[in-house]
Design a protein around this motif. Sequence first.
Motif, PDB file in Angstrom:
ATOM      1  N   GLU A  63     -11.887  36.096 -26.864  1.00 34.05           N
ATOM      2  CA  GLU A  63     -12.556  36.597 -25.673  1.00 34.05           C
ATOM      3  C   GLU A  63     -13.003  35.421 -24.823  1.00 34.05           C
ATOM      4  OE1 GLU A  63     -15.930  38.771 -27.171  1.00 34.05           O
ATOM      5  OE2 GLU A  63     -16.971  36.939 -27.789  1.00 34.05           O
ATOM      6  N   PRO A  64     -13.332  35.680 -23.553  1.00 35.62           N
ATOM      7  CA  PRO A  64     -13.876  34.606 -22.719  1.00 35.62           C
ATOM      8  C   PRO A  64     -15.237  34.161 -23.248  1.00 35.62           C
ATOM      9  CG  PRO A  64     -13.137  36.458 -21.371  1.00 35.62           C
ATOM     10  CD  PRO A  64     -13.112  36.909 -22.801  1.00 35.62           C
ATOM     11  N   ALA A  65     -15.487  32.855 -23.207  1.00 35.00           N
ATOM     12  CA  ALA A  65     -16.776  32.314 -23.644  1.00 35.00           C
ATOM     13  C   ALA A  65     -17.784  32.336 -22.504  1.00 35.00           C
ATOM     14  CB  ALA A  65     -16.597  30.899 -24.164  1.00 35.00           C
ATOM     15  N   ALA A  66     -17.320  32.580 -21.289  1.00 36.53           N
ATOM     16  CA  ALA A  66     -18.188  32.609 -20.114  1.00 36.53           C
ATOM     17  C   ALA A  66     -17.719  33.717 -19.188  1.00 36.53           C
ATOM     18  CB  ALA A  66     -18.140  31.263 -19.389  1.00 36.53           C
ATOM     19  N   ARG A  67     -18.618  34.192 -18.370  1.00 39.96           N
ATOM     20  CA  ARG A  67     -18.258  35.220 -17.400  1.00 39.96           C
ATOM     21  C   ARG A  67     -17.487  34.583 -16.251  1.00 39.96           C
ATOM     22  NH1 ARG A  67     -23.270  39.382 -16.718  1.00 39.96           N
ATOM     23  NH2 ARG A  67     -23.253  40.085 -18.879  1.00 39.96           N
ATOM     24  N   GLY A  68     -16.630  35.356 -15.672  1.00 39.25           N
ATOM     25  CA  GLY A  68     -15.888  34.912 -14.503  1.00 39.25           C
ATOM     26  C   GLY A  68     -15.379  36.124 -13.749  1.00 39.25           C
ATOM     27  N   VAL A  69     -14.911  35.887 -12.543  1.00 39.20           N
ATOM     28  CA  VAL A  69     -14.311  36.961 -11.763  1.00 39.20           C
ATOM     29  C   VAL A  69     -12.828  37.008 -12.097  1.00 39.20           C
ATOM     30  CG1 VAL A  69     -16.022  36.820  -9.907  1.00 39.20           C
ATOM     31  CG2 VAL A  69     -13.918  35.482  -9.768  1.00 39.20           C
ATOM     32  N   VAL A  70     -12.204  38.107 -11.745  1.00 42.46           N
ATOM     33  CA  VAL A  70     -10.777  38.264 -12.034  1.00 42.46           C
ATOM     34  C   VAL A  70     -10.012  37.065 -11.476  1.00 42.46           C
ATOM     35  CG1 VAL A  70      -8.728  39.678 -11.584  1.00 42.46           C
ATOM     36  CG2 VAL A  70     -10.918  40.773 -12.104  1.00 42.46           C
ATOM     37  N   GLY A  71      -9.212  36.463 -12.341  1.00 42.87           N
ATOM     38  CA  GLY A  71      -8.415  35.305 -11.947  1.00 42.87           C
ATOM     39  C   GLY A  71      -8.999  33.979 -12.397  1.00 42.87           C
ATOM     40  N   ASP A  72     -10.292  33.943 -12.703  1.00 43.50           N
ATOM     41  CA  ASP A  72     -10.896  32.708 -13.204  1.00 43.50           C
ATOM     42  C   ASP A  72     -10.332  32.370 -14.578  1.00 43.50           C
ATOM     43  OD1 ASP A  72     -12.513  32.397 -10.998  1.00 43.50           O
ATOM     44  OD2 ASP A  72     -14.375  32.978 -12.019  1.00 43.50           O
ATOM     45  N   VAL A  73     -10.261  31.091 -14.877  1.00 44.41           N
ATOM     46  CA  VAL A  73      -9.871  30.620 -16.200  1.00 44.41           C
ATOM     47  C   VAL A  73     -11.103  29.959 -16.812  1.00 44.41           C
ATOM     48  CG1 VAL A  73      -8.352  29.096 -17.496  1.00 44.41           C
ATOM     49  CG2 VAL A  73      -7.472  30.331 -15.517  1.00 44.41           C
ATOM     50  N   VAL A  74     -11.525  30.472 -17.963  1.00 45.31           N
ATOM     51  CA  VAL A  74     -12.752  30.014 -18.614  1.00 45.31           C
ATOM     52  C   VAL A  74     -12.435  29.651 -20.064  1.00 45.31           C
ATOM     53  CG1 VAL A  74     -14.211  31.444 -17.118  1.00 45.31           C
ATOM     54  CG2 VAL A  74     -13.416  32.358 -19.302  1.00 45.31           C
ATOM     55  N   PRO A  75     -13.329  28.931 -20.727  1.00 50.13           N
ATOM     56  CA  PRO A  75     -13.088  28.627 -22.144  1.00 50.13           C
ATOM     57  C   PRO A  75     -12.932  29.914 -22.964  1.00 50.13           C
ATOM     58  CG  PRO A  75     -14.884  27.293 -21.298  1.00 50.13           C
ATOM     59  CD  PRO A  75     -14.564  28.313 -20.241  1.00 50.13           C
ATOM     60  N   ALA A  76     -12.076  29.848 -23.967  1.00 48.52           N
ATOM     61  CA  ALA A  76     -11.877  30.979 -24.877  1.00 48.52           C
ATOM     62  C   ALA A  76     -12.703  30.752 -26.137  1.00 48.52           C
ATOM     63  CB  ALA A  76     -10.402  31.103 -25.241  1.00 48.52           C
ATOM     64  N   GLN A  77     -13.081  31.839 -26.773  1.00 52.51           N
ATOM     65  CA  GLN A  77     -13.784  31.751 -28.051  1.00 52.51           C
ATOM     66  C   GLN A  77     -13.292  32.862 -28.962  1.00 52.51           C
ATOM     67  OE1 GLN A  77     -17.937  32.221 -27.170  1.00 52.51           O
ATOM     68  NE2 GLN A  77     -17.827  34.437 -27.003  1.00 52.51           N
ATOM     69  N   LEU A  78     -13.472  32.644 -30.250  1.00 50.07           N
ATOM     70  CA  LEU A  78     -13.126  33.668 -31.232  1.00 50.07           C
ATOM     71  C   LEU A  78     -14.260  34.664 -31.347  1.00 50.07           C
ATOM     72  CD1 LEU A  78     -11.596  31.761 -34.283  1.00 50.07           C
ATOM     73  CD2 LEU A  78     -10.419  32.882 -32.409  1.00 50.07           C
ATOM     74  N   THR A  79     -13.927  35.876 -31.651  1.00 49.85           N
ATOM     75  CA  THR A  79     -14.914  36.874 -32.023  1.00 49.85           C
ATOM     76  C   THR A  79     -15.115  36.755 -33.536  1.00 49.85           C
ATOM     77  OG1 THR A  79     -13.246  38.540 -32.466  1.00 49.85           O
ATOM     78  CG2 THR A  79     -14.093  38.428 -30.198  1.00 49.85           C
ATOM     79  N   ALA A  80     -16.032  37.522 -34.071  1.00 46.84           N
ATOM     80  CA  ALA A  80     -16.221  37.526 -35.529  1.00 46.84           C
ATOM     81  C   ALA A  80     -14.936  37.974 -36.228  1.00 46.84           C
ATOM     82  CB  ALA A  80     -17.384  38.440 -35.905  1.00 46.84           C
ATOM     83  N   ALA A  81     -14.242  38.945 -35.647  1.00 43.44           N
ATOM     84  CA  ALA A  81     -12.972  39.403 -36.225  1.00 43.44           C
ATOM     85  C   ALA A  81     -11.926  38.293 -36.167  1.00 43.44           C
ATOM     86  CB  ALA A  81     -12.474  40.642 -35.496  1.00 43.44           C
ATOM     87  N   GLY A  82     -11.942  37.510 -35.086  1.00 44.37           N
ATOM     88  CA  GLY A  82     -11.007  36.391 -34.964  1.00 44.37           C
ATOM     89  C   GLY A  82     -11.268  35.328 -36.013  1.00 44.37           C
TER      90      GLY A  82
END
Length: 93
Positions: A63-82
Motif C-alpha cells: 500500500e502507499p506509505a503516504a497520502r497522495g492524489v491520483v497520479g502521485d508516486v509515493v513510497p510503498a510499504q507492506l501491510t501486515a499481510a504482506g
Amino acid sequence: MSTARTAETTTDELNHRAISMLRAVVAGRAQISCSSEPDLFIDNVPCCDQYTAHMLAHAGLIEPAARGVVGDVVPAQLTAAGEAAIPPATAAA
C-alpha cells in the motif's frame, strides 16, 4: 459479487518475482502510484510486471506509505499481510 482476491488466497500463490517485489518494498526501494490500478516502481524504474504489482496491491499486501492524489508516486510499504507473506530467508549452503 466481488472480484477482489483475498491476501490469504494470494499468498499461497506468490511466485519468486512477487516475493522479490515484496522484498524490494521492505528494503525501501519501492514506490507506488496513487491509483485504482497502482503501478510499482523499483529504484525509480517502472516494474516490468505490473500485473503482479496490481495483484499485490489488490490483495492487500502493499500500500502507499503516504497520502497522495491520483497520479502521485509515493513510497510503498507492506501491510501486515504482506509481511506475513514473505518467507524467511534461507542461509546459503
